[in-house]
Design an enzyme around this catalytic site. Structure first.
Site, PDB file in Angstrom:
ATOM      1  N   THR A  22      11.407  36.248  79.405  1.00  0.00           N
ATOM      2  CA  THR A  22      10.248  37.088  79.774  1.00  0.00           C
ATOM      3  C   THR A  22      10.663  38.549  79.985  1.00  0.00           C
ATOM      4  O   THR A  22       9.876  39.455  79.739  1.00  0.00           O
ATOM      5  CB  THR A  22       9.531  36.564  81.044  1.00  0.00           C
ATOM      6  OG1 THR A  22      10.491  36.432  82.083  1.00  0.00           O
ATOM      7  CG2 THR A  22       8.850  35.240  80.800  1.00  0.00           C
ATOM      8  N   ARG A  30       3.876  28.697  81.075  1.00  0.00           N
ATOM      9  CA  ARG A  30       3.059  28.186  82.178  1.00  0.00           C
ATOM     10  C   ARG A  30       2.877  29.148  83.341  1.00  0.00           C
ATOM     11  O   ARG A  30       2.171  28.816  84.291  1.00  0.00           O
ATOM     12  CB  ARG A  30       3.642  26.843  82.672  1.00  0.00           C
ATOM     13  CG  ARG A  30       3.570  25.791  81.599  1.00  0.00           C
ATOM     14  CD  ARG A  30       4.215  24.476  81.952  1.00  0.00           C
ATOM     15  NE  ARG A  30       4.074  23.547  80.840  1.00  0.00           N
ATOM     16  CZ  ARG A  30       4.865  23.527  79.757  1.00  0.00           C
ATOM     17  NH1 ARG A  30       5.880  24.367  79.663  1.00  0.00           N
ATOM     18  NH2 ARG A  30       4.641  22.672  78.773  1.00  0.00           N
ATOM     19  N   GLN A  95      15.693  25.649  75.531  1.00  0.00           N
ATOM     20  CA  GLN A  95      14.402  25.213  74.992  1.00  0.00           C
ATOM     21  C   GLN A  95      13.764  26.357  74.207  1.00  0.00           C
ATOM     22  O   GLN A  95      12.717  26.194  73.608  1.00  0.00           O
ATOM     23  CB  GLN A  95      13.470  24.810  76.139  1.00  0.00           C
ATOM     24  CG  GLN A  95      13.971  23.621  76.931  1.00  0.00           C
ATOM     25  CD  GLN A  95      13.215  23.475  78.248  1.00  0.00           C
ATOM     26  OE1 GLN A  95      12.161  22.859  78.309  1.00  0.00           O
ATOM     27  NE2 GLN A  95      13.749  24.053  79.303  1.00  0.00           N
ATOM     28  N   VAL A  97      13.098  29.120  71.331  1.00  0.00           N
ATOM     29  CA  VAL A  97      13.204  29.114  69.867  1.00  0.00           C
ATOM     30  C   VAL A  97      13.415  30.536  69.345  1.00  0.00           C
ATOM     31  O   VAL A  97      13.391  30.772  68.137  1.00  0.00           O
ATOM     32  CB  VAL A  97      11.928  28.492  69.232  1.00  0.00           C
ATOM     33  CG1 VAL A  97      11.778  27.035  69.652  1.00  0.00           C
ATOM     34  CG2 VAL A  97      10.665  29.284  69.600  1.00  0.00           C
ATOM     35  N   ASP A  98      13.614  31.493  70.273  1.00  0.00           N
ATOM     36  CA  ASP A  98      13.615  32.907  69.901  1.00  0.00           C
ATOM     37  C   ASP A  98      14.950  33.439  69.378  1.00  0.00           C
ATOM     38  O   ASP A  98      15.018  34.549  68.858  1.00  0.00           O
ATOM     39  CB  ASP A  98      13.152  33.767  71.095  1.00  0.00           C
ATOM     40  CG  ASP A  98      13.938  33.484  72.388  1.00  0.00           C
ATOM     41  OD1 ASP A  98      15.163  33.260  72.306  1.00  0.00           O
ATOM     42  OD2 ASP A  98      13.329  33.512  73.469  1.00  0.00           O
ATOM     43  N   HIS A 113      14.678  22.887  71.001  1.00  0.00           N
ATOM     44  CA  HIS A 113      13.340  22.921  70.397  1.00  0.00           C
ATOM     45  C   HIS A 113      13.339  23.669  69.065  1.00  0.00           C
ATOM     46  O   HIS A 113      12.294  24.150  68.627  1.00  0.00           O
ATOM     47  CB  HIS A 113      12.331  23.535  71.380  1.00  0.00           C
ATOM     48  CG  HIS A 113      12.069  22.655  72.581  1.00  0.00           C
ATOM     49  ND1 HIS A 113      11.368  23.058  73.691  1.00  0.00           N
ATOM     50  CD2 HIS A 113      12.424  21.360  72.826  1.00  0.00           C
ATOM     51  CE1 HIS A 113      11.312  22.057  74.570  1.00  0.00           C
ATOM     52  NE2 HIS A 113      11.953  21.029  74.070  1.00  0.00           N
ATOM     53  N   CYS A 121       8.961  23.748  54.313  1.00  0.00           N
ATOM     54  CA  CYS A 121       7.710  23.110  53.895  1.00  0.00           C
ATOM     55  C   CYS A 121       7.524  21.808  54.678  1.00  0.00           C
ATOM     56  O   CYS A 121       8.453  21.007  54.789  1.00  0.00           O
ATOM     57  CB  CYS A 121       7.760  22.824  52.392  1.00  0.00           C
ATOM     58  SG  CYS A 121       6.360  21.832  51.843  1.00  0.00           S
ATOM     59  N   SER A 181      10.279  25.592  83.899  1.00  0.00           N
ATOM     60  CA  SER A 181       9.451  24.855  84.866  1.00  0.00           C
ATOM     61  C   SER A 181       9.869  23.400  84.928  1.00  0.00           C
ATOM     62  O   SER A 181       9.384  22.657  85.776  1.00  0.00           O
ATOM     63  CB  SER A 181       7.981  24.954  84.459  1.00  0.00           C
ATOM     64  OG  SER A 181       7.800  24.363  83.181  1.00  0.00           O
TER      65      SER A 181
HETATM   66  P1  OAD Z   1       7.567  27.406  81.242  1.00  0.00           P
HETATM   67  O1  OAD Z   1       6.625  28.525  80.951  1.00  0.00           O
HETATM   68  O2  OAD Z   1       6.991  26.067  81.476  1.00  0.00           O
HETATM   69  O3  OAD Z   1       8.436  27.767  82.541  1.00  0.00           O
HETATM   70  C1  OAD Z   1       9.057  29.015  82.656  1.00  0.00           C
HETATM   71  C2  OAD Z   1       9.565  29.152  84.082  1.00  0.00           C
HETATM   72  O4  OAD Z   1      10.317  30.342  84.153  1.00  0.00           O
HETATM   73  C3  OAD Z   1       8.452  29.251  85.119  1.00  0.00           C
HETATM   74  O5  OAD Z   1       8.737  28.361  86.192  1.00  0.00           O
HETATM   75  C4  OAD Z   1       8.527  30.711  85.599  1.00  0.00           C
HETATM   76  O6  OAD Z   1       8.281  30.854  86.975  1.00  0.00           O
HETATM   77  C5  OAD Z   1       9.957  31.063  85.313  1.00  0.00           C
HETATM   78  N1  OAD Z   1      10.171  32.476  84.993  1.00  0.00           N
HETATM   79  C6  OAD Z   1       9.374  33.341  84.314  1.00  0.00           C
HETATM   80  N2  OAD Z   1       9.978  34.536  84.158  1.00  0.00           N
HETATM   81  C7  OAD Z   1      11.179  34.434  84.774  1.00  0.00           C
HETATM   82  C8  OAD Z   1      12.267  35.320  84.960  1.00  0.00           C
HETATM   83  N3  OAD Z   1      12.249  36.585  84.503  1.00  0.00           N
HETATM   84  N4  OAD Z   1      13.347  34.864  85.612  1.00  0.00           N
HETATM   85  C9  OAD Z   1      13.402  33.603  86.106  1.00  0.00           C
HETATM   86  N5  OAD Z   1      12.402  32.725  85.971  1.00  0.00           N
HETATM   87  C10 OAD Z   1      11.311  33.121  85.301  1.00  0.00           C
HETATM   88  O7  OAD Z   1       8.660  27.391  80.074  1.00  0.00           O
HETATM   89  P2  OAD Z   1       9.679  26.227  79.702  1.00  0.00           P
HETATM   90  O8  OAD Z   1      10.090  25.457  80.898  1.00  0.00           O
HETATM   91  O9  OAD Z   1      10.729  26.820  78.864  1.00  0.00           O
HETATM   92  O10 OAD Z   1       7.844  23.596  74.158  1.00  0.00           O
HETATM   93  O11 OAD Z   1       8.752  25.311  78.795  1.00  0.00           O
HETATM   94  C11 OAD Z   1       9.298  24.210  78.149  1.00  0.00           C
HETATM   95  C12 OAD Z   1       8.606  23.963  76.850  1.00  0.00           C
HETATM   96  O12 OAD Z   1       7.180  23.924  77.058  1.00  0.00           O
HETATM   97  C13 OAD Z   1       8.765  25.051  75.808  1.00  0.00           C
HETATM   98  O13 OAD Z   1       9.971  24.984  75.123  1.00  0.00           O
HETATM   99  C14 OAD Z   1       7.586  24.813  74.914  1.00  0.00           C
HETATM  100  C15 OAD Z   1       6.538  24.626  75.958  1.00  0.00           C
HETATM  101  O14 OAD Z   1       5.427  23.881  75.591  1.00  0.00           O
HETATM  102  C16 OAD Z   1       7.233  23.348  72.996  1.00  0.00           C
HETATM  103  O15 OAD Z   1       6.434  24.117  72.493  1.00  0.00           O
HETATM  104  C17 OAD Z   1       7.628  22.048  72.388  1.00  0.00           C
END
Ligand code: OAD
Length: 238
Positions: A22, A30, A95, A97-98, A113, A121, A181
Site C-alpha cells: 500500500t 480489505r 500473496q 502478484v505485483d 497467488h 490463454c 489480514s
Molecule cells: P488484505 O487487504 O486482506 O489485508 C491487508 C492487511 O494489511 C490489512 O489487515 C491492513 O490493515 C494491512 N495494511 C494495509 N496497509 C498496510 C501497511 N502500510 N503496513 C502494514 N499493514 C498494512 O490483503 P491480503 O491479506 O494480502 O487474493 O489478502 C489476501 C488475498 O485476498 C489476496 O492475495 C487476494 C485477496 O482476495 C486473491 O485475489 C486470490
C-alpha cells in the site's frame, strides 16, 4: 525483542500480503480503501467470472495493471531484499502478484497467488504479450480468452511456490508476517506451520494476532525501517 530473535536466528522467513504494497500506492483488498470495499470478488476474481463475465474480469485486471504502472518498491521492500543479501532472510512467501519484492532485488520469492505480469490463454495455455491483454485481444493460436497468471478464487496455488514456501517455513527459526489480514486460505495457514517464533507486523489487528509470539502494529515501511536500525545495533553486539 523481534530484533533479538532475528539476530539469533539461522533462518528468517517472511510472509507478505497486500499491506506490504500500500505504501507503493497499490490498494490492498480489505482495508477501507481496498478493492473489495467496492467490488464483490466473486464478480471479478473467480474462474466463473473469467468464463461468464469476461468484460468485468478484464476491466478489473486492467485496472490492477494500470495501478502498477507507476508503482515502485518502497524502503520496506528494499530492506527485505538487503536482509536476504546479507543472509538474514532465507525467503519471502507472498500473496502479492505485483512483483515488487523481485523488483527490489529479493531472489527467493515464492509467489503463492501467481504474477499479474504474465499473460496466458485460458483455453490452450499459450503465453501472450501484456499488450494483447490490454487491447482485449484473444489468443493468437486459438482465439481463447487471455488472462493474467494470478490465482483466481477456485484455483489451486502454484505447487512449486507452495512447496518451497512450506519448506522454508518449516526450517525457519523466525517467521515475519507483514501486511496481511490472514483471511485467505491456504496462505493464512503458513504462520502456524513453523516451530519458530512468529511476529505479526500489520497496521490493524485481527483475531489471529493474539496467536503470534510478538505483534508490531504499524505501517510496513516504518516498522521495517525501525527494525533494520535495531538489527544494526543488536546484531553488531551479538
Ligand atoms: P488484505 O487487504 O486482506 O489485508 C491487508 C492487511 O494489511 C490489512 O489487515 C491492513 O490493515 C494491512 N495494511 C494495509 N496497509 C498496510 C501497511 N502500510 N503496513 C502494514 N499493514 C498494512 O490483503 P491480503 O491479506 O494480502 O487474493 O489478502 C489476501 C488475498 O485476498 C489476496 O492475495 C487476494 C485477496 O482476495 C486473491 O485475489 C486470490
Amino acid at each position: 525483542m523481534a530484533a533479538r530473535w532475528i539476530c539469533r536466528a539461522r533462518h528468517v522467513m517472511v510472509v507478505t500480503g497486500a499491506g506490504m504494497s500500500t505504501e507503493s500506492n497499490l490498494p490492498d483488498f480489505r482495508s477501507k480503501d481496498g478493492w473489495w470495499r467496492n467490488i464483490d470478488p466473486v464478480t471479478v476474481a473467480t474462474v466463473e467470472a473469467l468464463e461468464k463475465q469476461y468484460e468485468l474480469f478484464h476491466a478489473f485486471y486492467q485496472a490492477r495493471l494500470e495501478a502498477l504502472y507507476e508503482a515502485e518498491p518502497h524502503q520496506g521492500h528494499n530492506i527485505l531484499a538487503k536482509w536476504e543479501e546479507v543472509g538474514v532472510v532465507s525467503g519471502i512467501a507472498t500473496q502479492n502478484v505485483d512483483g515488487l519484492h523481485t523488483a527490489a532485488g529479493s531472489e527467493q520469492v515464492h509467489e503463492l497467488h501467481g504474477s499479474i505480469h504474465s499473460i496466458r490463454c485460458y483455453s490452450c495455455g499459450q503465453e501472450a504479450e501484456l499488450h494483447a491483454f490490454h487491447e482485449g485481444r484473444g489468443c493468437d493460436s486459438c482465439d481463447g480468452k487471455l488472462r493474467p497468471g494470478v490465482v483466481l478464487f477456485g484455483e489451486m496455488l502454484p505447487q512449486k511456490a507452495w512447496d518451497e514456501a512450506l519448506k522454508q517455513i518449516e526450517q525457519a527459526d523466525v517467521v515475519l508476517v507483514i501486511g496481511t489480514s490472514l483471511e485467505v486460505y491456504p496462505a493464512n495457514q503458513l504462520p502456524w506451520m513453523t516451530r519458530g517464533r512468529t511476529v505479526y507486523m500489520n497496521m490493524e489487528l485481527n483475531a489471529d494476532a493474539s496467536a503470534f509470539d510478538a505483534v508490531i502494529t504499524g505501517k510496513a515501511k516504518e516498522v521495517l525501517t525501525k527494525l533494520d536500525k535495531k538489527l544494526e545495533l543488536y546484531c553488531a553486539n551479538n
